[in-house]
Design an enzyme around this catalytic site. Structure first.
Site, PDB file in Angstrom:
ATOM      1  N   ASP A 161      -7.281  -8.558  -2.467  1.00 47.01           N
ATOM      2  CA  ASP A 161      -6.141  -7.788  -2.952  1.00 47.01           C
ATOM      3  C   ASP A 161      -5.571  -6.856  -1.891  1.00 47.01           C
ATOM      4  O   ASP A 161      -6.127  -5.793  -1.622  1.00 47.01           O
ATOM      5  CB  ASP A 161      -6.533  -6.992  -4.204  1.00 47.01           C
ATOM      6  CG  ASP A 161      -5.322  -6.411  -4.904  1.00 47.01           C
ATOM      7  OD1 ASP A 161      -4.180  -6.730  -4.506  1.00 47.01           O
ATOM      8  OD2 ASP A 161      -5.494  -5.624  -5.851  1.00 47.01           O
ATOM      9  N   ASP A 363       2.317  -9.496  -0.745  1.00 44.19           N
ATOM     10  CA  ASP A 363       1.195  -9.229  -1.642  1.00 44.19           C
ATOM     11  C   ASP A 363       0.354 -10.492  -1.809  1.00 44.19           C
ATOM     12  O   ASP A 363       0.890 -11.561  -2.077  1.00 44.19           O
ATOM     13  CB  ASP A 363       1.758  -8.770  -3.005  1.00 44.19           C
ATOM     14  CG  ASP A 363       0.650  -8.415  -3.978  1.00 44.19           C
ATOM     15  OD1 ASP A 363      -0.408  -7.940  -3.543  1.00 44.19           O
ATOM     16  OD2 ASP A 363       0.845  -8.617  -5.197  1.00 44.19           O
TER      17      ASP A 363
END
Ligand code: NAG
Ligand code: NAG
Length: 485
Positions: A161, A363
């Site tokens: 992440d 992302d």
């Protein structure tokens, strides 16, 4: 209401207008167009076998590996064919629904001027509600890596992440709630290098910035509490432990010994926080790796993706760098300045300010790339125009442009490139354009933002097969082709 007469006269005027247009652009234009379509088919299109777009994929065991550095870890997609963990594999509709939640959380986090919550929730007081409805899942990207933790080392599979900071793994005694995971749950009492962090230590204060929540105490132990969205969270003890990345053994790594976890984490063991704050693994290993890491996210059937820490993990020759955004800088996310997009070799007529006003982040956990509305409509229309030979299929959730390729052997898909500040042109891989849903439905894997203030997100389908270099020390992001397959 228009009367039939005025409708008819409108149509007539419209047809006259069309005729005039075609007269004023005589034959020359047709020549140019056919010439262009010839060259386009060789240089500006990917020829993709429809087989490769099949939703039922087999794991491709590739021999060509990525870099083989000491601190290189293997990445797999947890919904892909090469994930060997016990299955909580999701359908594409479920993935898209999670993706919407993640993006909504990111947008609200970035738009809230001050998001810090001062409730300082105490672990013992948290009301536990067992998962009976899907959570909101900022933390549940699709790609996982395996890292070692403790002494003796045991392996844990964590979600990659780049949008959050604290690394955590579910941890004994799971005081409140641990969801089922594939590996045995980490037990601090079986490791000789585990230490609880005290709530009066300076490290405990780092949590506030990294999680948006002040830390609290359980006895004298520092307690973290992260909310990734409305329903998805993790809370537990802040601890120090030896982490093993590849063959590098790094003592004293701050991580979360998670005691209460709920959300769409699948059966993974937790999360690897690759964000920019002081508590992320990138910052904590700065002296080892100089705040640089790179990865290649494999396709859903690929098996040679990697996450590599340090400067040696990527090919210096082929990677081009764009600076971090100066227009829309972000403390938490890796933000860059997207300035344009090409479709089938043609730059879209969209002004750079359309992208710069919204800003762009990359992302690892957002699946489908999001674009500002004004850019998306031009992008989609251009793509549709170049794909007009193929049969359309119904939309799926946020994917509004879908095709039925049944009976087709191979598809000519326009190449798509993102252009970043510094004229850094990134050609997306062929797998980063269309996503297979079923035998009769394959969709353009891009979506538009909901509002004008929403920023663009370079999602993980579009990052597939690229070498992506996160150089926080040099404040730049690099892209290179052919990192993995
Ligand atoms: C860490 O602190 C918590 C809360 O005080 C405690 O329950 C736990 O046993 C401690 N763990 C270790 C390994 O000392
Ligand atoms: C930008 O790069 C492309 C090729 O990548 C090149 O054709 C073009 O001339 C460059 N533009 C500028 C302004 O440097």
């Amino acid at each position: 209401m228009a009367s039939p007469v005025s409708m008819t006269s409108f149509k007539i005027i419209f047809y006259i207008f069309l005729v005039m247009i075609s007269i004023s652009f005589p034959l020359k234009k047709c020549d140019a167009a056919s010439e262009e379509s010839l060259t386009q088919h060789t240089t500006s299109f990917h020829s993709v076998p429809v087989r490769q777009l099949s939703p039922s994929l087999n794991c491709k065991s590739t021999t060509s590996a990525g870099p083989t550095g000491k601190s290189t870890l293997k990445i797999v997609n947890r919904n892909g064919a090469c994930y060997r963990g016990e299955s909580s594999k999701l359908t594409l509709s479920q993935i898209l629904s999670h993706d919407k939640s993640r993006v909504a959380s990111i947008q609200s986090r970035l738009q809230a001027s001050s998001t810090s919550n001062t409730n300082g929730l105490i672990l013992e007081d948290r009301q536990i509600s067992l998962p009976n409805k899907p959570g909101n899942d900022l933390g549940t990207g699709n790609y996982v890596v395996t890292v070692g933790l403790g002494t003796p080392k045991k392996d844990y599979t964590l979600i990659l992440d780049t949008g959050s900071d604290l690394t955590w793994t579910q941890c004994q005694p799971c005081k409140k709630f641990c969801y089922p995971q594939n590996d045995p749950i980490f037990n601090p009492f079986q490791s000789s290098t585990y230490y609880n962090i005290s709530c009066s230590s300076p490290q405990c204060y780092l949590l506030r910035h990294a999680t948006g929540h002040a830390a609290s105490c359980s006895g004298t132990t520092c307690v973290y509490d992260i909310q990734y969205g409305d329903e998805s969270f993790s809370a537990g003890f802040l601890a120090k432990e030896t982490v093993t990345l590849g063959t590098d053994v790094l003592p004293g790594f701050l991580f979360g010994c998670a005691q209460n976890n709920q959300g769409l984490y699948g059966n993974t063991d937790g999360l690897l926080g690759l964000g920019r704050s002081q508590i992320s693994i990138v910052s904590q290993t700065a002296k080892n790796y100089g705040r640089v890491f790179s990865y290649c996210l494999p396709t859903w059937s690929g098996s040679n993706g990697y996450l590599s820490f340090g400067k040696t993990g990527y090919s210096v020759k082929t990677v081009k760098f764009t600076p971090f955004s100066i227009f829309k800088p972000s403390e938490n996310f890796y933000s860059v300045d997207l300035v344009g997009i090409s479709v089938g070799g043609k730059r879209l007529p969209v002004l750079p300010t359309v992208f710069l006003t919204a800003g762009t982040i990359i992302d690892s956990g957002t699946v489908v790339t999001r674009l500002p509305q004004a850019a998306y409509s031009v992008f989609r229309d251009t793509f549709k125009q170049q794909m007009k030979g193929y049969k359309l299929a119904p939309a799926l959730s946020l994917l509004d442009t879908c095709y039925d390729f049944s009976g087709v052997d191979s598809v000519n898909v326009p190449k798509i490139s993102f252009i970043f500040r510094g004229n850094v042109t990134v050609d997306l891989g062929a797998n980063g354009i269309l996503v297979p849903v079923s035998e009769t439905q394959t969709c353009l894997a891009f979506a538009e933002n909901n509002g004008p203030a929403d920023l663009a997100i370079f999602g993980n389908i579009q990052q597939q097969t690229l070498q992506v270099v996160f150089d926080d020390a040099g404040r730049r992001l690099g892209f290179g082709p052919g990192g993995c397959s």
